[in-house]
Design an enzyme around this catalytic site. Structure first.
Site, PDB file in Angstrom:
ATOM      1  N   ARG A 125      30.218   2.084   5.348  1.00  0.00           N
ATOM      2  CA  ARG A 125      28.864   2.112   5.915  1.00  0.00           C
ATOM      3  C   ARG A 125      28.192   0.751   5.778  1.00  0.00           C
ATOM      4  O   ARG A 125      27.541   0.274   6.708  1.00  0.00           O
ATOM      5  CB  ARG A 125      28.033   3.186   5.222  1.00  0.00           C
ATOM      6  CG  ARG A 125      26.620   3.308   5.767  1.00  0.00           C
ATOM      7  CD  ARG A 125      25.806   4.351   5.023  1.00  0.00           C
ATOM      8  NE  ARG A 125      26.507   5.620   4.967  1.00  0.00           N
ATOM      9  CZ  ARG A 125      26.408   6.472   3.961  1.00  0.00           C
ATOM     10  NH1 ARG A 125      25.650   6.202   2.918  1.00  0.00           N
ATOM     11  NH2 ARG A 125      27.051   7.611   3.973  1.00  0.00           N
ATOM     12  N   ARG A 133      33.803   5.635   1.840  1.00  0.00           N
ATOM     13  CA  ARG A 133      32.891   5.977   2.934  1.00  0.00           C
ATOM     14  C   ARG A 133      31.570   5.217   2.834  1.00  0.00           C
ATOM     15  O   ARG A 133      30.976   4.860   3.839  1.00  0.00           O
ATOM     16  CB  ARG A 133      32.652   7.482   3.011  1.00  0.00           C
ATOM     17  CG  ARG A 133      31.875   8.060   1.858  1.00  0.00           C
ATOM     18  CD  ARG A 133      31.854   9.592   1.923  1.00  0.00           C
ATOM     19  NE  ARG A 133      31.187  10.143   0.780  1.00  0.00           N
ATOM     20  CZ  ARG A 133      30.020  10.768   0.818  1.00  0.00           C
ATOM     21  NH1 ARG A 133      29.408  10.929   1.974  1.00  0.00           N
ATOM     22  NH2 ARG A 133      29.486  11.243  -0.273  1.00  0.00           N
ATOM     23  N   GLY A 162       5.781  -0.160   5.222  1.00  0.00           N
ATOM     24  CA  GLY A 162       5.714  -1.369   6.050  1.00  0.00           C
ATOM     25  C   GLY A 162       6.452  -2.531   5.419  1.00  0.00           C
ATOM     26  O   GLY A 162       7.150  -3.294   6.109  1.00  0.00           O
ATOM     27  N   GLU A 163       6.337  -2.646   4.122  1.00  0.00           N
ATOM     28  CA  GLU A 163       7.028  -3.729   3.413  1.00  0.00           C
ATOM     29  C   GLU A 163       8.534  -3.561   3.518  1.00  0.00           C
ATOM     30  O   GLU A 163       9.268  -4.542   3.687  1.00  0.00           O
ATOM     31  CB  GLU A 163       6.588  -3.747   1.945  1.00  0.00           C
ATOM     32  CG  GLU A 163       5.119  -4.079   1.740  1.00  0.00           C
ATOM     33  CD  GLU A 163       4.167  -2.915   2.037  1.00  0.00           C
ATOM     34  OE1 GLU A 163       2.969  -3.199   2.164  1.00  0.00           O
ATOM     35  OE2 GLU A 163       4.596  -1.760   2.134  1.00  0.00           O
ATOM     36  N   HIS A 182      24.786   5.143  -2.539  1.00  0.00           N
ATOM     37  CA  HIS A 182      25.413   5.361  -1.231  1.00  0.00           C
ATOM     38  C   HIS A 182      25.184   4.239  -0.238  1.00  0.00           C
ATOM     39  O   HIS A 182      26.039   3.978   0.614  1.00  0.00           O
ATOM     40  CB  HIS A 182      24.896   6.658  -0.607  1.00  0.00           C
ATOM     41  CG  HIS A 182      25.288   7.870  -1.381  1.00  0.00           C
ATOM     42  ND1 HIS A 182      25.103   9.138  -0.879  1.00  0.00           N
ATOM     43  CD2 HIS A 182      25.841   8.030  -2.605  1.00  0.00           C
ATOM     44  CE1 HIS A 182      25.526  10.028  -1.760  1.00  0.00           C
ATOM     45  NE2 HIS A 182      25.968   9.381  -2.824  1.00  0.00           N
ATOM     46  N   GLY A 187       0.811  -1.210   0.000  1.00  0.00           N
ATOM     47  CA  GLY A 187       0.000   0.000   0.000  1.00  0.00           C
ATOM     48  C   GLY A 187       0.842   1.256   0.000  1.00  0.00           C
ATOM     49  O   GLY A 187       0.760   2.080  -0.904  1.00  0.00           O
ATOM     50  N   SER A 188       1.673   1.400   1.027  1.00  0.00           N
ATOM     51  CA  SER A 188       2.535   2.586   1.110  1.00  0.00           C
ATOM     52  C   SER A 188       3.981   2.283   0.732  1.00  0.00           C
ATOM     53  O   SER A 188       4.737   3.182   0.414  1.00  0.00           O
ATOM     54  CB  SER A 188       2.510   3.155   2.530  1.00  0.00           C
ATOM     55  OG  SER A 188       3.199   2.287   3.413  1.00  0.00           O
ATOM     56  N   GLY A 189       4.367   1.033   0.833  1.00  0.00           N
ATOM     57  CA  GLY A 189       5.760   0.647   0.587  1.00  0.00           C
ATOM     58  C   GLY A 189       6.604   0.720   1.842  1.00  0.00           C
ATOM     59  O   GLY A 189       7.652   0.086   1.928  1.00  0.00           O
TER      60      GLY A 189
END
Length: 86
Positions: free
Chosen positions: A77, A73, A8-9, A38, A4-6
């Site tokens: 990370r 860098r 939560g997934e 990045h 739905g929103s992306g």
């Protein structure tokens, strides 16, 4: 990954080792590019309620076309992130 929103997934996907998911629910595609360059994002989570089919295709194309930069860098990370899952 589509949802739905992306968001939560992406949260669920990021619970798995070696997954670095970035959510996209429309707007600036530069965020996808930066996540790939990045952060070596390897999963794209698309908010289907908020993007058109064309926008989703653009996001997917950009995601696959953008390589990780391998700058020191950024590579450092990724090592730090991976160390958290050990």
């Amino acid at each position: 990954v589509f949802g739905g929103s992306g968001t939560g997934e992406a949260i669920v996907a990021n619970r798995f080792a070696h997954v670095r998911a970035v959510p996209f629910s429309g707007g600036n595609l530069e965020l996808i590019k930066l996540a790939r360059e990045h952060d070596d994002a390897n999963v794209l989570s698309i908010g289907a309620r908020f993007v058109t089919e064309k926008e989703a295709c653009q996001a997917i194309d950009l995601f696959f076309a953008t390589p990780f930069s391998h700058d020191e860098r950024h590579a450092d990370r990724i090592i730090q992130i991976e160390d958290l899952t050990k």
